[in-house]
Design an enzyme around this catalytic site. Structure first.
Site, PDB file in Angstrom:
ATOM      1  N   SER A  47      18.229 -22.361  20.890  1.00 13.77           N
ATOM      2  CA  SER A  47      17.980 -21.434  19.797  1.00 13.77           C
ATOM      3  C   SER A  47      17.494 -20.066  20.280  1.00 13.77           C
ATOM      4  O   SER A  47      18.237 -19.318  20.898  1.00 13.77           O
ATOM      5  CB  SER A  47      17.000 -22.088  18.824  1.00 13.77           C
ATOM      6  OG  SER A  47      17.084 -21.493  17.565  1.00 13.77           O
ATOM      7  N   LYS A  49      22.347 -24.348  19.767  1.00 15.25           N
ATOM      8  CA  LYS A  49      21.900 -24.190  18.382  1.00 15.25           C
ATOM      9  C   LYS A  49      22.046 -22.729  17.982  1.00 15.25           C
ATOM     10  O   LYS A  49      21.332 -21.865  18.484  1.00 15.25           O
ATOM     11  CB  LYS A  49      20.455 -24.633  18.200  1.00 15.25           C
ATOM     12  CG  LYS A  49      19.964 -24.442  16.762  1.00 15.25           C
ATOM     13  CD  LYS A  49      18.517 -24.866  16.601  1.00 15.25           C
ATOM     14  CE  LYS A  49      18.061 -24.682  15.154  1.00 15.25           C
ATOM     15  NZ  LYS A  49      17.943 -23.264  14.767  1.00 15.25           N
TER      16      LYS A  49
END
Length: 457
Positions: free
Chosen positions: A303, A328
Site C-alpha cells: 500500500s 494493494k
C-alpha cells in the site's frame, strides 16, 4: 492496524459494524428513490428475513447482532479492506493509532478463513518470541480460531500489560504445532529506526520505516539529520527498508516520497467521481541531496509503502532490491457514522507515476533477491490477489513515458537471487545475517550520486 480519518492506505484491517436505525441512513443514501426501486425491494426482503429469524430461530438472537453480521457480510463482500466498526471497535482503533496499546505487536490478516501473521513489530513480544511472517494462528489460549473473525482474534490478543497468552501456530516446513507463550506489553510504535553501516564506498545510512503513521516523514527527516551528524557530514548513500511495512496514511506516503525527490509525480488517485481525482507532485528539497538510494522490499511491503517504492523507482531516484511487493492499490476513507462507529470504505484506487495501478501486480524490484534460500516457504506467497474479493487491476490505457532507466551498476550482475544454503539464520540484532541488506550494501557501494531525474508532469 493503523487507521485515521481521511484517506488511508493501510494493508491491515479489522472487520466490524454497528447496530442502529436503518431509516435515516437509507434516506441519505438513496434520496427520493421511487418506492418500487429495486434497492427498496431488496431491503424489504432483508426486513422479512430479520423478522423470520426473530420469530422462529431456536433462540431469540439480539437484533444488534443480526445487523452486525449483515453489515459485516455486505462490506466484506465488496473487497478485503472495507469494514464497519461499532463504537467500541472504533474507540479501540483510536487507542491503537495513538501510538501505544496493550498487546503482542503482531500485524495480522485473514486469508481464506485463516489468521495469518503479516509481520511482528520490531521489539515487541511477538518479535522477541520468534513469531514469523506467514505463521498461522490456529489456537488462542487453547481455543481454536476456526470461524473466529479477524476482529475477535485481535480483541483476544489484546489485553492488560503483564498478562500472559499462549498462541498455537502452524509454521511452514514444520509438521508439529508451535506453542508460544507471550506476556502482553504496552506496544509503543517506533515507526523509524536508523543506524550507520559501513561499506567499501564509505558510511551508509540505514533507515527502516515500519509504518506510515502521522509522524513518518518527520521521523525520516530526523533520522537523516542524525545519521549525517554521526558520519561527520559525509554519507555515501542511504538504504530505505520498507520490508513488511503494511502501509498507513496517504499523506505520509506522499510526504516521504517528497523527502527524497526534487520534482516529479508521486502518486495519483482515481475514484468513482472524476471531480475527486487527485495527483501529487514532489517539491524541490531532496533531504539526501541526491545521494545513492536503495529501497528494500518484500511481499509484506504494501500500500503506502508501495507508493513510495514505485515513486522513487519510476522517477529514477532509487534502485529497488528484494522481492515483489504485496500489490494493494486501493485507498480507504474513514467515515464516522452518527457517533456510533465508523465506516472504512474503499473510495479510490491509486496509480503510480507510470499511469498504471499496482493492484494485484505489485512493484517488481530492479534487483531480485530473496530473503531465504527456500523462498517458496516464505511469506512471499501471500499477496493481495490471495485475499477474498480483491480488485482486479484496472489499468487499461497505455502509460505515459518515463525517463529512460539508467543501466544497473556493474556489481548488480554478481548479486545472487537468494542466499547460499550455508547462510546463517537471520538475527535482527546482527545485520551480517540479513542477506538482502548485505546485498543492498554491495549494490549501493557501486552507485554514484546523481541529480534526480523525474517523470513528466
Amino acid at each position: 492496524m493503523r487507521l485515521r480519518s481521511g484517506l488511508m492506505l493501510g494493508g491491515i484491517f479489522v472487520a466490524g459494524l454497528t447496530a442502529g436505525s436503518l431509516a435515516q441512513p437509507l434516506s441519505r443514501a438513496f434520496g427520493q428513490a421511487a418506492p418500487n426501486d429495486s434497492t427498496y425491494q431488496q431491503l424489504s426482503l432483508f426486513g422479512d428475513i430479520v423478522s423470520q429469524v426473530k420469530q422462529n430461530y431456536v433462540i431469540d438472537p439480539p437484533t444488534d447482532k443480526l445487523i452486525y453480521n449483515a453489515a459485516n457480510g455486505m462490506l466484506s463482500g465488496l473487497d478485503p479492506h472495507s469494514s464497519y466498526m461499532n463504537a467500541q471497535q472504533y474507540a479501540n482503533m483510536q487507542v491503537q493509532t495513538s501510538g501505544q496499546f496493550g498487546g503482542l505487536g503482531l500485524e495480522v490478516t485473514e486469508v481464506s478463513g485463516l489468521l495469518k501473521i503479516i509481520t511482528p513489530i520490531d521489539g515487541t513480544p511477538g518479535a522477541k518470541a520468534g513469531i514469523k511472517p506467514g505463521d498461522i494462528i490456529v489456537e488462542i489460549n487453547g481455543h481454536s480460531t476456526d470461524g473466529l473473525s479477524l476482529d475477535d482474534a485481535v480483541n483476544k490478543m489484546r489485553g492488560t500489560p503483564g498478562t500472559k497468552i499462549t498462541l498455537t501456530l502452524k509454521r511452514n516446513g514444520i509438521n508439529t504445532p508451535v506453542h508460544v507463550t507471550l506476556t502482553r506489553e504496552i506496544i509503543k510504535i517506533d515507526d523509524v529506526k536508523s543506524k550507520l553501516l559501513t561499506s567499501s564506498a564509505g558510511p551508509i545510512g540505514y533507515i527502516r520505516l515500519d509504518s506510515f503513521d502521522e509522524n513518518a516523514s518527520a521521523h525520516i527527516r530526523d533520522a537523516v539529520k542524525s545519521l549525517t551528524k554521526q558520519a561527520g557530514g559525509h554519507i555515501h548513500g542511504y538504504i530505505l527498508d520498507l520490508r513488511n511495512n503494511p502501509g498507513g496514511l496517504l499523506d505520509q506516503a506522499v510526504a516521504v516520497g517528497d523527502d527524497f525527490l526534487n520534482s516529479g509525480e508521486i502518486v495519483s488517485t482515481h475514484g468513482r467521481h472524476p471531480e475527486d481525482d487527485q495527483v501529487w507532485y514532489a517539491q524541490d528539497g531532496d533531504i539526501t541531496k541526491g545521494a545513492p538510494l536503495v529501497v528494500l522490499t518484500n511481499a509484506g511491503t504494501a500500500s503506502a509503502a508501495e507508493i513510495v517504492t514505485a515513486a522513487l523507482q519510476q522517477n529514477r531516484r532509487a534502485l529497488v532490491l528484494g522481492t515483489k511487493t504485496f500489490g494493494k492499490g486501493s485507498v480507504q476513507t474513514i467515515i464516522p457514522i452518527d457517533n456510533e462507529g465508523a465506516l472504512r470504505l474503499t473510495t479510490a484506487l491509486y496509480f503510480t507515476p507510470s499511469g498504471k495501478s499496482i493492484q494485484d501486480y505489485g512493484v517488481t524490484p530492479n534487483v531480485t533477491v530473496a530473503e531465504t534460500a527456500t523462498p517458496e516457504d516464505s511469506f512471499s506467497q501471500l499477496r493481495e490477489t490471495d485475499l477474498l474479493n480483491s480488485f482486479t487491476n484496472p489499468t487499461k490505457e497505455s502509460a505515459p513515458p518515463l525517463p529512460p532507466a539508467p543501466p544497473l551498476p556493474p556489481v548488480a550482475s554478481s548479486i545472487p537471487s537468494k542466499p547460499p544454503a550455508n547462510w546463517p539464520s537471520f538475527d535482527p540484532s546482527k545485520p551480517s545475517t540479513d542477506f538482502q541488506l548485505q546485498m543492498a550494501l554491495k549494490l549501493i557501494a557501486d552507485m554514484h550520486a546523481t541529480r534526480t531525474t523525474t517523470a513528466s508532469n
